[in-house]
Design an enzyme around this catalytic site. Structure first.
Site, PDB file in Angstrom:
ATOM      1  N   ASP A   1       8.802 -32.963   6.323  1.00  0.00           N
ATOM      2  CA  ASP A   1       8.631 -32.491   4.403  1.00  0.00           C
ATOM      3  C   ASP A   1       7.657 -33.133   4.062  1.00  0.00           C
ATOM      4  O   ASP A   1       8.224 -32.947   2.514  1.00  0.00           O
ATOM      5  CB  ASP A   1      10.401 -33.406   4.795  1.00  0.00           C
ATOM      6  CG  ASP A   1      11.241 -33.064   6.290  1.00  0.00           C
ATOM      7  OD1 ASP A   1      10.967 -31.817   6.762  1.00  0.00           O
ATOM      8  OD2 ASP A   1      11.877 -33.684   7.032  1.00  0.00           O
TER       9      ASP A   1
ATOM     10  N   HIS B   1       8.544 -28.647  15.192  1.00  0.00           N
ATOM     11  CA  HIS B   1       8.415 -28.295  14.162  1.00  0.00           C
ATOM     12  C   HIS B   1       8.193 -29.347  12.595  1.00  0.00           C
ATOM     13  O   HIS B   1       7.803 -29.833  12.031  1.00  0.00           O
ATOM     14  CB  HIS B   1       8.494 -26.417  13.711  1.00  0.00           C
ATOM     15  CG  HIS B   1       8.195 -26.336  12.428  1.00  0.00           C
ATOM     16  ND1 HIS B   1       7.819 -26.516  10.838  1.00  0.00           N
ATOM     17  CD2 HIS B   1       6.159 -25.170  12.697  1.00  0.00           C
ATOM     18  CE1 HIS B   1       7.559 -25.876  10.458  1.00  0.00           C
ATOM     19  NE2 HIS B   1       6.154 -24.980  11.477  1.00  0.00           N
ATOM     20  N   CYS B   2       9.649 -29.636  13.126  1.00  0.00           N
ATOM     21  CA  CYS B   2      10.068 -30.654  11.766  1.00  0.00           C
ATOM     22  C   CYS B   2       9.024 -32.304  11.759  1.00  0.00           C
ATOM     23  O   CYS B   2       8.650 -32.700  11.297  1.00  0.00           O
ATOM     24  CB  CYS B   2      11.343 -31.196  11.382  1.00  0.00           C
ATOM     25  SG  CYS B   2      12.016 -30.114  11.098  1.00  0.00           S
TER      26      CYS B   2
ATOM     27  N   HIS C   1      15.748 -26.989   4.777  1.00  0.00           N
ATOM     28  CA  HIS C   1      14.556 -26.636   5.381  1.00  0.00           C
ATOM     29  C   HIS C   1      14.826 -25.398   5.819  1.00  0.00           C
ATOM     30  O   HIS C   1      15.285 -24.393   6.332  1.00  0.00           O
ATOM     31  CB  HIS C   1      13.471 -27.600   5.710  1.00  0.00           C
ATOM     32  CG  HIS C   1      13.658 -29.025   5.532  1.00  0.00           C
ATOM     33  ND1 HIS C   1      13.933 -30.024   6.411  1.00  0.00           N
ATOM     34  CD2 HIS C   1      13.426 -28.956   3.545  1.00  0.00           C
ATOM     35  CE1 HIS C   1      14.145 -30.934   5.469  1.00  0.00           C
ATOM     36  NE2 HIS C   1      13.283 -30.322   4.158  1.00  0.00           N
TER      37      HIS C   1
ATOM     38  N   ASP D   1      13.036 -23.818   8.377  1.00  0.00           N
ATOM     39  CA  ASP D   1      11.924 -23.391   9.694  1.00  0.00           C
ATOM     40  C   ASP D   1      12.891 -23.392  10.696  1.00  0.00           C
ATOM     41  O   ASP D   1      12.600 -23.422  11.982  1.00  0.00           O
ATOM     42  CB  ASP D   1      10.926 -24.883   9.995  1.00  0.00           C
ATOM     43  CG  ASP D   1      11.035 -26.404   9.417  1.00  0.00           C
ATOM     44  OD1 ASP D   1      12.279 -26.446   9.236  1.00  0.00           O
ATOM     45  OD2 ASP D   1      10.070 -26.869   9.973  1.00  0.00           O
TER      46      ASP D   1
ATOM     47  N   GLU E   1       1.035 -20.471   9.763  1.00  0.00           N
ATOM     48  CA  GLU E   1       1.733 -21.446  11.551  1.00  0.00           C
ATOM     49  C   GLU E   1       1.057 -21.451  12.805  1.00  0.00           C
ATOM     50  O   GLU E   1       1.788 -22.175  13.739  1.00  0.00           O
ATOM     51  CB  GLU E   1       3.439 -21.348  11.635  1.00  0.00           C
ATOM     52  CG  GLU E   1       3.628 -21.274   9.713  1.00  0.00           C
ATOM     53  CD  GLU E   1       3.420 -22.695   9.961  1.00  0.00           C
ATOM     54  OE1 GLU E   1       3.736 -23.782   9.323  1.00  0.00           O
ATOM     55  OE2 GLU E   1       3.612 -22.297   8.202  1.00  0.00           O
TER      56      GLU E   1
ATOM     57  N   ASN F   1      13.262 -24.431  15.960  1.00  0.00           N
ATOM     58  CA  ASN F   1      12.489 -25.047  15.305  1.00  0.00           C
ATOM     59  C   ASN F   1      11.146 -25.981  16.118  1.00  0.00           C
ATOM     60  O   ASN F   1      11.121 -26.612  16.419  1.00  0.00           O
ATOM     61  CB  ASN F   1      13.084 -26.319  15.050  1.00  0.00           C
ATOM     62  CG  ASN F   1      12.117 -27.148  13.175  1.00  0.00           C
ATOM     63  OD1 ASN F   1      11.427 -28.104  14.584  1.00  0.00           O
ATOM     64  ND2 ASN F   1      11.782 -26.765  12.572  1.00  0.00           N
TER      65      ASN F   1
END
Length: 347
Positions: A108, A331-332, A227, A229, A9, A286
């Site tokens: 996702d 991040h999403c 999720h 994260d 990451e 996130n």
């Protein structure tokens, strides 16, 4: 460098997909949508606030995404965007009929690991065909030499979803089901969260597909709501950001036993800007690492920004005004396709 190269990451980012918010909406009532996204706060499917998000939410979110993309480009990152889709159009399987949601969160939908792209067997019927908006990009990566795998399409029959008192785990273990954002990459170790968006059979499928080069570690009983994260965020080798409301010192995953921990401070500035609200203020953790010393962080998450700076991580503090409404932070809304670096063991 392979066209797809994603081992963790934090390695220096070279190419990314950033989502779009055009035509975003709350889908029509559906058993899966209710079980995964609303059963913890509504009493029936009829209460789901279906329909398009407000013009303001869409307009401001589009501006925030474009600003984010521009900042990434300023660091030399190639930015790709998915195709705009009409999410109001209904679609069906032999067992159910639904409409769609959005292309706001590419994290996702697709899981890049190494030089492989995996289309994941997502938990929501309403997002069943979301990968179609990425097909042109995926084909281009495939022509460039990337491996491209699609998980078995799940039936997502009614018995997949458990709701009501004593329901226990939302997703039954009938077939592999998981969102890509249930997974975090830490070199040869892969974290997989069992939650309302990922079941144990999904972890077994992923381990078998990845083979002996990787170890899939199940994270369970930490956070059941979607999720991973907003609960765990690896920042660089030896440093991880954890959610203190969900992870105790005694339950830190063994992968991080020799790592330093930043316990995310409360983020009262990450407020809801409209109704309905889908995410808590923890969506502020996130974040997206551009490299091990630089993170893109919600500008409203000032206590976190100070902690990151204190640990030697600089920040690009940007607005993402409707992260709690659309349920997606930086991040999403991004999908790192290529980072420099090799597969390593960080445990």
């Amino acid at each position: 460098m392979p066209v797809v190269n994603a081992h963790n990451e934090w390695d220096p980012l070279e190419e990314v997909i950033v989502g779009v918010v055009d035509n975003a909406r709350v889908p029509s009532p559906d058993r899966g949508l209710f079980a995964v996204d609303y059963a913890d706060r509504l009493t029936s499917m009829d209460q789901i606030p279906s329909g398009p998000y407000s013009e303001r939410v869409v307009r401001e979110s589009a501006a925030d995404l474009e600003r984010f993309a521009d900042v990434l480009r300023s660091y030399g990152v190639v930015v790709r965007r998915p195709r705009v889709a009409d999410h109001s159009r209904p679609f069906a399987s032999p067992e159910w009929s639904v409409d769609g949601e959005y292309n706001y969160c590419p994290r996702d939908v697709i899981l890049p690991i190494g030089d492989t792209l995996i289309e994941t067997p997502m938990a929501l019927r309403t997002r069943y065909f979301e990968p179609f908006s990425y097909k042109d990009i995926l084909l281009e990566y495939f022509e460039g030499g990337a491996n491209w795998v699609s998980a078995p399409k799940p039936r997502l029959a009614d018995e997949t979803y458990e709701t009501g008192p004593g329901a226990g785990q939302v997703l039954a273990n009938l077939e592999p089901v998981f969102d890509a954002a249930n997974v975090l990459r830490i070199g040869k170790d892969v974290l997989y969260q069992v939650s309302c968006s990922g079941n144990r059979l999904g972890a077994r499928w992923l381990q078998r597909v990845l083979g002996d080069a990787y170890t899939v570690h199940i994270v369970e009983g930490v956070y059941d709501g979607s999720h991973l994260d907003t609960t765990i965020m690896p920042l660089r080798p030896g440093l991880v950001l954890l959610n203190p409301e969900r992870v105790s010192a005694e339950r830190v995953p063994a992968v991080f036993k020799n790592w330093d921990v930043i316990w995310c401070p409360p983020l009262p500035g990450v407020v809801a800007t409209a109704e309905p609200v889908r995410a808590s203020s923890w969506i502020g953790m996130n974040l997206l690492m551009i490299n091990p010393e630089l993170a893109v962080v919600d500008a409203a998450a000032q206590p976190l920004i100070k902690e990151l700076n204190r640990h030697g991580i600089e920040t690009e503090a940007l607005p993402i005004r409707h992260s709690r409404v659309l349920s997606g932070g930086f991040h999403c809304v991004s999908l790192d396709i290529r980072r420099t670096g090799l597969l390593e063991d960080y445990s």
